[in-house]
Design an enzyme around this catalytic site. Structure first.
Site, PDB file in Angstrom:
ATOM      1  N   GLY A   1       0.684  -1.156  -0.118  1.00 47.58           N
ATOM      2  CA  GLY A   1       0.012  -0.199   0.005  1.00 47.58           C
ATOM      3  C   GLY A   1       1.038   1.229  -0.076  1.00 47.58           C
ATOM      4  N   TYR A   2       1.851   1.139   0.814  1.00 50.28           N
ATOM      5  CA  TYR A   2       2.803   2.293   0.863  1.00 50.28           C
ATOM      6  C   TYR A   2       3.557   2.562  -0.552  1.00 50.28           C
ATOM      7  CZ  TYR A   2       6.535   5.460   2.783  1.00 50.28           C
ATOM      8  OH  TYR A   2       7.350   6.569   2.996  1.00 50.28           O
ATOM      9  N   ALA A   3       4.198   1.368  -1.036  1.00 49.07           N
ATOM     10  CA  ALA A   3       4.943   1.657  -2.287  1.00 49.07           C
ATOM     11  C   ALA A   3       3.721   2.189  -3.317  1.00 49.07           C
ATOM     12  CB  ALA A   3       5.306   0.286  -2.618  1.00 49.07           C
TER      13      ALA A   3
ATOM     14  N   SER B   1       1.184   3.882  -3.049  1.00 50.06           N
ATOM     15  CA  SER B   1       0.858   5.434  -2.788  1.00 50.06           C
ATOM     16  C   SER B   1       1.853   6.334  -3.166  1.00 50.06           C
ATOM     17  CB  SER B   1       0.456   5.579  -1.350  1.00 50.06           C
ATOM     18  OG  SER B   1       1.421   5.638  -0.456  1.00 50.06           O
TER      19      SER B   1
END
Length: 254
Positions: free
Chosen positions: A158-160, A162
């Site tokens: 999810g972080y990557a 975003s």
């Protein structure tokens, strides 16, 4: 030369200003002369550490508490800021979060929460404050990106996703706004000693593998972001558009 970096008379809105990189960014902007609109989900109405730092420099500090994962709350916060501060010259979209879980187990809840603050809120803030910068034909928008704007990472899909999207958003907005006097750029932190990297720093195997790759041979510190932020917020960067500045101790060059 010093006038190129002088931010006196400017107002900067910095999200995620209460600690870590965001606090250092806000402090650096205040050192350069800007008044600060500070935003954080945990920011005290008065007496915050960053607020004291800014006031001690002779600048004004205006605190706002906002939960940027709440879409309705984001719009409410924007309305409050515009009512009290009609002109925001500099927007630093720094607030973000990271939730670690292997992709096969990465829940919808994790995905939605991370993207809501890292991407959705960042775009909404850029759009709503950016449209007024366009009318004035003047403004600076800075996004805190990541090394994972360029790489995939491990256990943080999810972080990557975003941060990869933020990199494209920087370029998309710059393509539209550069000719209208508004600079849009990003800063990509490397491995920095903050709450977000505590798990990595406490893992002796991962920590060693990370340090072995960093040419500067150290974890970065939040203070390393004062200079880059002031540069992108000031007249010194007037011909810089759509760029993502890596502040990573040389990681991406390795």
């Amino acid at each position: 030369m010093s006038d190129l970096f002088n931010l006196r008379g400017k107002t900067a809105l910095v999200t995620g200003c209460n600690k870590g990189i965001g606090r250092a960014m806000a402090h650096g902007l205040a050192e350069a002369g800007a008044d600060i609109i500070g935003v954080s989900a945990s920011l005290e109405a008065s007496g915050s550490g960053i607020g004291k730092d800014v006031v001690a420099l002779g600048r004004q500090f205006f605190p706002f508490r906002a939960d940027l994962t709440d879409r309705e709350g984001v719009y409410g916060f924007i309305g409050q800021v515009k009512e009290k501060h009609p002109v925001v010259d500099i927007l630093v979209n720094n607030a973000g979060m990271i939730l670690r879980q292997p992709a096969a187990q990465h829940s919808d809840e994790y995905w939605d929460k991370v993207l809501s603050i890292n991407l959705d809120a960042a775009f909404i803030l850029a759009r709503e404050f950016g449209k007024e910068m366009l009318v004035r034909r003047s403004g600076k928008v800075i996004f805190t990106c990541s090394l994972l704007t360029f790489q995939g990472g491990i256990n943080v899909p999810g972080y990557a996703a975003s941060k990869g999207a933020l990199g494209s958003l920087v370029k998309a907005l710059a393509n539209e706004w550069a000719s209208q006097g508004v600079n849009v750029n990003g800063i990509a932190p490397g491995y920095i000693s903050t709450d977000n990297t505590e798990a990595l720093r406490n893992d002796p195997v991962r920590s060693k593998s990370i340090l072995d790759r960093i040419p500067a041979a150290r974890w970065g510190e939040p203070e390393d972001f004062k200079g880059p932020t002031v540069f992108l917020a000031s007249a010194a960067s007037n011909y810089v558009h759509g760029t993502i500045l890596t502040v990573d101790g040389g990681w991406m060059g390795r």
